[in-house]
Design a protein around this motif. Structure first.
Motif, PDB file in Angstrom:
ATOM      1  N   PHE A  89       0.834  -1.198   0.000  1.00  0.00           N
ATOM      2  CA  PHE A  89       0.000   0.000   0.000  1.00  0.00           C
ATOM      3  C   PHE A  89       0.871   1.251   0.000  1.00  0.00           C
ATOM      4  O   PHE A  89       0.629   2.188  -0.769  1.00  0.00           O
ATOM      5  N   LYS A  90       1.883   1.276   0.859  1.00  0.00           N
ATOM      6  CA  LYS A  90       2.746   2.445   0.959  1.00  0.00           C
ATOM      7  C   LYS A  90       3.481   2.698  -0.351  1.00  0.00           C
ATOM      8  O   LYS A  90       3.671   3.845  -0.765  1.00  0.00           O
ATOM      9  N   SER A  91       3.884   1.624  -1.045  1.00  0.00           N
ATOM     10  CA  SER A  91       4.596   1.767  -2.307  1.00  0.00           C
ATOM     11  C   SER A  91       3.732   2.465  -3.349  1.00  0.00           C
ATOM     12  O   SER A  91       4.173   3.402  -4.028  1.00  0.00           O
ATOM     13  N   ILE A  92       2.484   2.017  -3.485  1.00  0.00           N
ATOM     14  CA  ILE A  92       1.574   2.645  -4.447  1.00  0.00           C
ATOM     15  C   ILE A  92       1.211   4.056  -3.996  1.00  0.00           C
ATOM     16  O   ILE A  92       1.194   5.000  -4.797  1.00  0.00           O
ATOM     17  N   GLN A  93       0.945   4.202  -2.712  1.00  0.00           N
ATOM     18  CA  GLN A  93       0.539   5.488  -2.167  1.00  0.00           C
ATOM     19  C   GLN A  93       1.627   6.545  -2.344  1.00  0.00           C
ATOM     20  O   GLN A  93       1.344   7.706  -2.665  1.00  0.00           O
ATOM     21  N   ASP A  94       2.877   6.157  -2.151  1.00  0.00           N
ATOM     22  CA  ASP A  94       3.989   7.097  -2.301  1.00  0.00           C
ATOM     23  C   ASP A  94       4.217   7.479  -3.758  1.00  0.00           C
ATOM     24  O   ASP A  94       4.626   8.602  -4.064  1.00  0.00           O
TER      25      ASP A  94
END
Length: 342
Positions: A319-324
């Motif tokens: 999630f953090k990878s896509i969100q960033d």
């Protein structure tokens, strides 16, 4: 133009850091003045005075009769602040009392009537204050689902509920968290049976009644007695409720919508996880916009998308990878994200 599903938060999102939120963000004085007049006529503190207080009072600001009104106003103000020339809102949903906000944002209630519903129900629940709630996680700290743990916790809750003079039931299915509702005996039994985790769980929620449980039947009945079905109208936008059911514009049974809102929605489990799953799968938006106040619901939204395997999400790191890289979730309560959608 990007498409978006708007998510309205529930109780517990207007905290000390949100003090002054309406002053900073509410888009126009006219509607806020109307809300203040409605509060004055009911013999209640105005939102302007609560929001403009010199300091936050847990005892005062978190009460149902105050918190519900503050959160509703902040949500509606944020919804009106979304840059609609750049963003097409394709559906609206919410968590718990956020359903009342969603009804107003989606057009099934006017802003004034939505405020009347939210303020009335918040006040009735505060006056009755039947039971309480606690929150406990069933996924791990990396947001990886643990289905065996989930099943075991639900079995524990059912076992406690079956005991004499104990009430305990699933109140809100909140992403990777369970919000449980019950009487003090039921809540205490659960707290005694589970391992403390993450330094704060199980967490008893202050000034919260046993929302979304059979214990709220008297409150639901009082709500139906004072709130008319005539308040409801056809929505302008699709609305996703706490079962994952969709109420479509020009095709909604208004009697059923009224009965759900002041009946099943009050007395049965609110499945926020399913609401987000349906939002993702049925509307496939570019963005999920979480209105203020606060941003604490963001984790539950992300966890719900992981549980739905949305865009291959399988945990916090993905999630953090896509969100960033390109945010899929925008929290309007966070100043660094608010500008992306206003």
């Amino acid at each position: 133009m990007k498409t978006a599903v708007v998510i309205c938060p529930g109780r517990g999102t207007y905290s000390a850091t949100e003090l002054g939120y309406l002053y900073r963000h509410f888009p126009g004085p006219g509607l806020l003045a109307t809300f203040d007049r409605m509060r004055e006529q009911a013999g209640q503190d105005t939102l302007s005075s609560l929001d403009g207080a010199s300091r936050y009072s847990l005892a005062k600001h978190s009460r149902g009769d105050n918190a519900s009104a503050l959160i509703f106003a902040a949500t509606v103000g944020d919804f009106q602040s979304i840059a609609r020339e750049d963003i097409e809102v394709v559906a609206v949903t919410g968590n718990s009392m956020g359903w009342y906000s969603a009804l107003a944002c989606g057009g099934a209630l006017t802003s004034e009537d939505g405020f009347r519903v939210a303020n009335t129900m918040g006040t009735l629940m505060q006056e009755a204050l039947i039971g309480g709630q606690l929150i406990y996680p069933w996924i791990d700290e990396d947001w990886v689902p643990q289905p065996g743990r989930r099943a075991a916790l639900l079995a524990l809750a059912a076992d406690i509920d079956a005991r004499k003079d104990h009430d305990l039931t699933l109140s809100i299915d909140l992403g990777g968290m369970f919000v449980l509702a019950g009487n003090n005996a039921g809540l205490q039994a659960f707290e005694d049976a589970v391992e403390p985790t993450q330094g704060r769980f199980p967490m008893r929620l202050g000034n919260h009644a046993a929302f979304h449980s059979h214990l709220q039947r008297p409150v639901a009945a009082r709500g139906r007695a004072v709130l008319s079905p005539d308040l409801f109208q056809q929505p302008d936008l699709p609305l996703i409720d706490g079962r994952g059911a969709i109420w479509w514009p020009e095709a909604s049974n208004l009697s059923a919508l009224y009965n759900y809102t002041l009946g099943q929605q009050v007395t049965n489990t609110y499945d926020f996880t399913r609401a987000i799953t349906i939002a993702a799968r049925e509307f496939a938006p570019d963005l999920f916009i979480l209105t203020g106040p606060g941003a604490t619901l963001g984790g539950a939204v992300a966890q719900s998308l992981i549980l739905a395997n949305w865009r291959g999400l399988d945990g916090k790191s993905s999630f953090k990878s896509i969100q960033d890289d390109q945010p899929m979730l925008v929290s309007m309560g966070m100043e660094d994200q608010r500008g992306l959608v206003t």
